[in-house]
Design a protein around this motif. Structure first.
Motif, mmCIF file in Angstrom:
data_model
loop_
_atom_site.group_PDB
_atom_site.id
_atom_site.type_symbol
_atom_site.label_atom_id
_atom_site.label_comp_id
_atom_site.label_asym_id
_atom_site.label_seq_id
_atom_site.Cartn_x
_atom_site.Cartn_y
_atom_site.Cartn_z
ATOM 1 N N ILE A 176 -79.189 -10.394 -29.720
ATOM 2 C CA ILE A 176 -79.859 -11.228 -28.719
ATOM 3 C C ILE A 176 -81.366 -11.140 -28.881
ATOM 4 C CG2 ILE A 176 -80.295 -11.510 -26.255
ATOM 5 C CD1 ILE A 176 -77.458 -10.557 -25.731
ATOM 6 N N THR A 177 -81.873 -9.920 -29.079
ATOM 7 C CA THR A 177 -83.317 -9.713 -29.144
ATOM 8 C C THR A 177 -83.911 -10.209 -30.456
ATOM 9 O OG1 THR A 177 -83.035 -7.757 -27.742
ATOM 10 C CG2 THR A 177 -85.134 -7.995 -28.888
ATOM 11 N N CYS A 178 -83.239 -9.935 -31.566
ATOM 12 C CA CYS A 178 -83.788 -10.266 -32.886
ATOM 13 C C CYS A 178 -83.394 -11.658 -33.360
ATOM 14 C CB CYS A 178 -83.327 -9.235 -33.910
ATOM 15 S SG CYS A 178 -83.837 -7.544 -33.520
ATOM 16 N N ALA A 179 -82.403 -12.278 -32.729
ATOM 17 C CA ALA A 179 -81.975 -13.615 -33.150
ATOM 18 C C ALA A 179 -81.804 -14.499 -31.913
ATOM 19 C CB ALA A 179 -80.692 -13.537 -33.967
ATOM 20 N N SER A 206 -82.817 -11.143 -41.233
ATOM 21 C CA SER A 206 -83.639 -9.942 -41.225
ATOM 22 C C SER A 206 -82.746 -8.699 -41.279
ATOM 23 C CB SER A 206 -84.498 -9.910 -39.962
ATOM 24 O OG SER A 206 -83.681 -9.717 -38.816
ATOM 25 N N PRO A 207 -83.274 -7.582 -41.783
ATOM 26 C CA PRO A 207 -82.472 -6.338 -41.822
ATOM 27 C C PRO A 207 -81.966 -5.922 -40.452
ATOM 28 C CG PRO A 207 -84.430 -6.122 -43.189
ATOM 29 C CD PRO A 207 -84.573 -7.418 -42.448
ATOM 30 N N MET A 208 -82.761 -6.169 -39.402
ATOM 31 C CA MET A 208 -82.319 -5.780 -38.062
ATOM 32 C C MET A 208 -81.134 -6.617 -37.604
ATOM 33 S SD MET A 208 -82.872 -3.451 -35.992
ATOM 34 C CE MET A 208 -84.434 -2.893 -36.680
ATOM 35 N N VAL A 209 -81.107 -7.889 -37.973
ATOM 36 C CA VAL A 209 -79.959 -8.736 -37.627
ATOM 37 C C VAL A 209 -78.709 -8.255 -38.359
ATOM 38 C CG1 VAL A 209 -79.009 -11.063 -37.820
ATOM 39 C CG2 VAL A 209 -81.357 -10.747 -37.052
ATOM 40 N N ILE A 210 -78.851 -7.929 -39.635
ATOM 41 C CA ILE A 210 -77.715 -7.414 -40.408
ATOM 42 C C ILE A 210 -77.228 -6.089 -39.820
ATOM 43 C CG2 ILE A 210 -76.987 -6.584 -42.675
ATOM 44 C CD1 ILE A 210 -78.968 -8.535 -43.907
ATOM 45 N N PHE A 211 -78.165 -5.214 -39.484
ATOM 46 C CA PHE A 211 -77.805 -3.918 -38.894
ATOM 47 C C PHE A 211 -77.059 -4.101 -37.572
ATOM 48 C CE2 PHE A 211 -79.069 -0.411 -36.006
ATOM 49 C CZ PHE A 211 -78.449 0.653 -36.667
ATOM 50 N N SER A 212 -77.546 -5.006 -36.722
ATOM 51 C CA SER A 212 -76.892 -5.251 -35.432
ATOM 52 C C SER A 212 -75.506 -5.851 -35.621
ATOM 53 C CB SER A 212 -77.763 -6.183 -34.576
ATOM 54 O OG SER A 212 -79.026 -5.604 -34.322
ATOM 55 N N ARG A 232 -89.207 -13.498 -21.363
ATOM 56 C CA ARG A 232 -90.156 -13.703 -20.274
ATOM 57 C C ARG A 232 -90.891 -12.427 -19.878
ATOM 58 N NH1 ARG A 232 -88.057 -17.119 -15.258
ATOM 59 N NH2 ARG A 232 -87.956 -18.608 -17.009
ATOM 60 N N TYR A 233 -90.167 -11.307 -19.831
ATOM 61 C CA TYR A 233 -90.770 -10.067 -19.339
ATOM 62 C C TYR A 233 -90.992 -9.025 -20.421
ATOM 63 C CZ TYR A 233 -89.059 -12.103 -14.976
ATOM 64 O OH TYR A 233 -88.791 -12.957 -13.937
ATOM 65 N N GLY A 234 -90.508 -9.281 -21.636
ATOM 66 C CA GLY A 234 -90.603 -8.271 -22.681
ATOM 67 C C GLY A 234 -91.762 -8.464 -23.628
ATOM 68 N N ARG A 235 -92.655 -9.412 -23.347
ATOM 69 C CA ARG A 235 -93.795 -9.640 -24.231
ATOM 70 C C ARG A 235 -94.825 -8.520 -24.076
ATOM 71 N NH1 ARG A 235 -94.659 -16.036 -22.731
ATOM 72 N NH2 ARG A 235 -92.705 -16.819 -23.618
ATOM 73 N N ARG A 236 -95.418 -8.140 -25.198
ATOM 74 C CA ARG A 236 -96.430 -7.087 -25.202
ATOM 75 C C ARG A 236 -97.708 -7.613 -25.847
ATOM 76 N NH1 ARG A 236 -94.065 -2.199 -24.047
ATOM 77 N NH2 ARG A 236 -91.809 -2.106 -24.241
ATOM 78 N N THR A 237 -98.779 -6.908 -25.583
ATOM 79 C CA THR A 237 -100.062 -7.219 -26.198
ATOM 80 C C THR A 237 -100.606 -5.965 -26.848
ATOM 81 O OG1 THR A 237 -101.227 -6.741 -24.130
ATOM 82 C CG2 THR A 237 -100.564 -9.024 -24.506
ATOM 83 N N GLY A 238 -101.556 -6.149 -27.739
ATOM 84 C CA GLY A 238 -102.163 -4.995 -28.389
ATOM 85 C C GLY A 238 -101.366 -4.539 -29.586
ATOM 86 N N PRO A 239 -101.526 -3.259 -29.979
ATOM 87 C CA PRO A 239 -100.881 -2.759 -31.200
ATOM 88 C C PRO A 239 -99.367 -2.686 -31.114
ATOM 89 C CG PRO A 239 -101.942 -0.980 -29.984
ATOM 90 C CD PRO A 239 -102.386 -2.247 -29.335
ATOM 91 N N THR A 240 -98.790 -2.736 -29.902
ATOM 92 C CA THR A 240 -97.333 -2.668 -29.759
ATOM 93 C C THR A 240 -96.680 -4.039 -29.741
ATOM 94 O OG1 THR A 240 -97.531 -2.606 -27.345
ATOM 95 C CG2 THR A 240 -97.465 -0.493 -28.507
ATOM 96 N N ALA A 241 -97.478 -5.098 -29.860
ATOM 97 C CA ALA A 241 -96.925 -6.447 -29.821
ATOM 98 C C ALA A 241 -96.249 -6.763 -31.143
ATOM 99 C CB ALA A 241 -98.036 -7.456 -29.535
ATOM 100 N N ARG A 242 -94.970 -7.121 -31.066
ATOM 101 C CA ARG A 242 -94.210 -7.489 -32.255
ATOM 102 C C ARG A 242 -93.231 -8.593 -31.883
ATOM 103 N NH1 ARG A 242 -92.024 -1.646 -34.393
ATOM 104 N NH2 ARG A 242 -93.953 -0.463 -34.120
ATOM 105 N N VAL A 243 -92.893 -9.384 -32.882
ATOM 106 C CA VAL A 243 -91.856 -10.411 -32.731
ATOM 107 C C VAL A 243 -90.911 -10.270 -33.903
ATOM 108 C CG1 VAL A 243 -91.345 -12.858 -32.552
ATOM 109 C CG2 VAL A 243 -93.450 -11.967 -31.551
ATOM 110 N N PRO A 244 -89.669 -9.822 -33.686
ATOM 111 C CA PRO A 244 -89.101 -9.381 -32.427
ATOM 112 C C PRO A 244 -89.703 -8.056 -31.965
ATOM 113 C CG PRO A 244 -87.592 -8.891 -34.207
ATOM 114 C CD PRO A 244 -88.721 -9.671 -34.811
ATOM 115 N N PRO A 245 -89.453 -7.665 -30.696
ATOM 116 C CA PRO A 245 -90.031 -6.425 -30.176
ATOM 117 C C PRO A 245 -89.483 -5.214 -30.921
ATOM 118 C CG PRO A 245 -88.404 -7.324 -28.646
ATOM 119 C CD PRO A 245 -88.628 -8.361 -29.700
ATOM 120 N N PRO A 246 -90.168 -4.071 -30.828
ATOM 121 C CA PRO A 246 -89.678 -2.867 -31.509
ATOM 122 C C PRO A 246 -88.287 -2.485 -31.025
ATOM 123 C CG PRO A 246 -91.433 -2.345 -29.945
ATOM 124 C CD PRO A 246 -91.399 -3.838 -30.067
ATOM 125 N N TYR A 247 -87.550 -1.815 -31.907
ATOM 126 C CA TYR A 247 -86.148 -1.525 -31.583
ATOM 127 C C TYR A 247 -86.024 -0.566 -30.410
ATOM 128 C CZ TYR A 247 -81.195 -1.467 -32.650
ATOM 129 O OH TYR A 247 -79.837 -1.643 -32.592
#
Length: 388
Positions: free
Chosen positions: A306-309, A39-45, A224-239
């Motif tokens: 760690i977050t995106c991969a 993913s672009p985020m993995v390359i960027f990181s 475990r603690y970073g999961r979101r619900t609703g319109p902000t839920a993303r996998v991976p989470p927002p940057y």
């Protein structure tokens, strides 16, 4: 009669024709095999990690030219987090339509981040102890053992599944640094006592072990603690979540280092240290500023991986810094690059290449398996729809 027979046979013939042509339609509709692309985020990181390669170099420059404050040098490795405040503020303002409270870290995740930041500060302090006694190229190669600890702790805490290629990478990236301990001279600088060298050797291994523990625990905390619900839920989470987590860990780690600096009277000693710095007072402060910036880039890249991969990929990228650190140390610090270091470097590069190939092959197999499952499901659906 012929007309009646043909008409009565028509439904059966249509069913046979439908069944016969289903495989052809399925084969024609099957998508082309997917190619694995990170993913672009993995390359960027990953690019941020590589840009942070000058952090260990500047830290060694600090020690070589007269720097002696260990808690202060540890603070340099984690105190660049204020650079994230502006990007975090801009991201929260831009996505305010979702509710700022929904974008902030959950209290449990923030608490876990603070605890892990304190542990990481201790790791940085121990790493500073080792860096003070070892050449940069040696301490950098010893840090590669962090990958082995990361793999073990990720297996225990994060449910990491080893593949033959990832296991081979871990073994090679662990054997490489071990060559330094048994090679002729073991990379010990001339005039340095053996006790001092081996103390720094063990301190670098201990720092790698503690850092190898922190990475999988960050992955577990985010899952475990970073999961979101609703319109902000993303996998991976927002940057913005990644930046907040890094800022919390950096702030907690900086607080630990500031306490240590106060106990060791580092604040009072810094002006005199700047005055006697081998490169001059102005360059002293420039080294400190750019070292903090470089370490922040590295830390932010690791957090993104760690977050995106996974934490294992983050450990792999830290090991990738070895060739860069080796070249920089030889060019700018004129350190000796002997046979054992060359062997260790080749083994490290071999391990990294093995991991990349295995990861690509694994993703390709997963994509092919998913495509086969979709093709079977489509074929089953066509047969059911054609049944009378």
């Amino acid at each position: 009669m012929a007309t009646i027979a043909a008409a009565s046979a028509s439904p059966a013939m249509q069913e046979i024709s439908s069944k016969a042509t289903t495989p052809a339609r399925t084969a024609a509709a099957a998508p082309a095999p997917a190619r694995y692309r990170p993913s672009p985020m993995v390359i960027f990181s990953a690019c941020m990690v590589l840009l942070g390669a000058t952090g260990p170099l500047l830290l060694r420059v600090y020690f070589v030219h007269g720097g002696q404050r260990l808690f202060f040098s540890a603070a340099l490795q984690i105190s660049g987090w204020p650079l994230l405040l502006v990007p975090i503020g801009v991201s929260l303002f831009r996505d305010r339509r979702h509710g700022v409270s929904n974008l902030l870290l959950a209290p449990r995740l923030a608490g876990a981040g603070a605890l892990l930041g304190a542990l990481y500060a201790i790791s940085c302090f121990i790493y500073a102890l080792g860096s003070q006694a070892l050449p940069l190229s040696t301490s950098s190669l010893l840090q590669a053992t962090q990958l082995a600890f990361t793999a073990v702790f990720a297996f225990i805490f994060a449910g990491l599944r080893f593949t033959p290629f990832s296991a081979n990478a871990v073994v090679l990236l662990t054997i490489g640094p071990a060559v330094l301990g048994v090679g002729p001279g073991s990379g010990k600088p001339a005039g340095e006592a053996s006790k001092t060298y081996w103390t720094g050797f063990c301190e670098s291994i201990a720092a790698a072990a503690l850092a190898g523990l922190v990475l999988p625990l960050v992955e577990v905390a985010m899952a475990r603690y970073g999961r979101r619900t609703g319109p902000t839920a993303r996998v991976p989470p927002p940057y913005v979540t990644v930046m907040q987590m890094q800022a919390v860990m950096g702030a907690a780690g900086t607080a630990v280092c500031l306490i240590g600096m106060a106990i060791k009277s580092d604040f009072a000693a810094l002006p005199s240290e700047a005055a006697t710095f081998g490169l001059g007072k102005t360059n002293y402060y420039l080294v400190l500023i750019w070292d903090a910036v470089a370490w922040q880039l590295l830390n932010m890249g690791v957090m993104g991986l760690i977050t995106c991969a996974s934490s294992l990929l983050a450990g792999i990228m830290i090991a990738v810094l070895l060739p860069v650190s080796e070249v920089l140390a030889v060019i700018f610090l004129h350190e000796k690059f002997d046979g054992p270091k060359g062997i260790a470097l080749v083994l490290s590069l071999w391990g990294f290449a093995s991991y990349l190939y295995g990861e690509k092959a694994q993703k390709k197999r997963e994509a092919q398996k998913k495509e086969q499952q979709l093709a079977v499901a489509k074929k089953t659906g066509d047969l059911e729809s054609a049944a009378p």
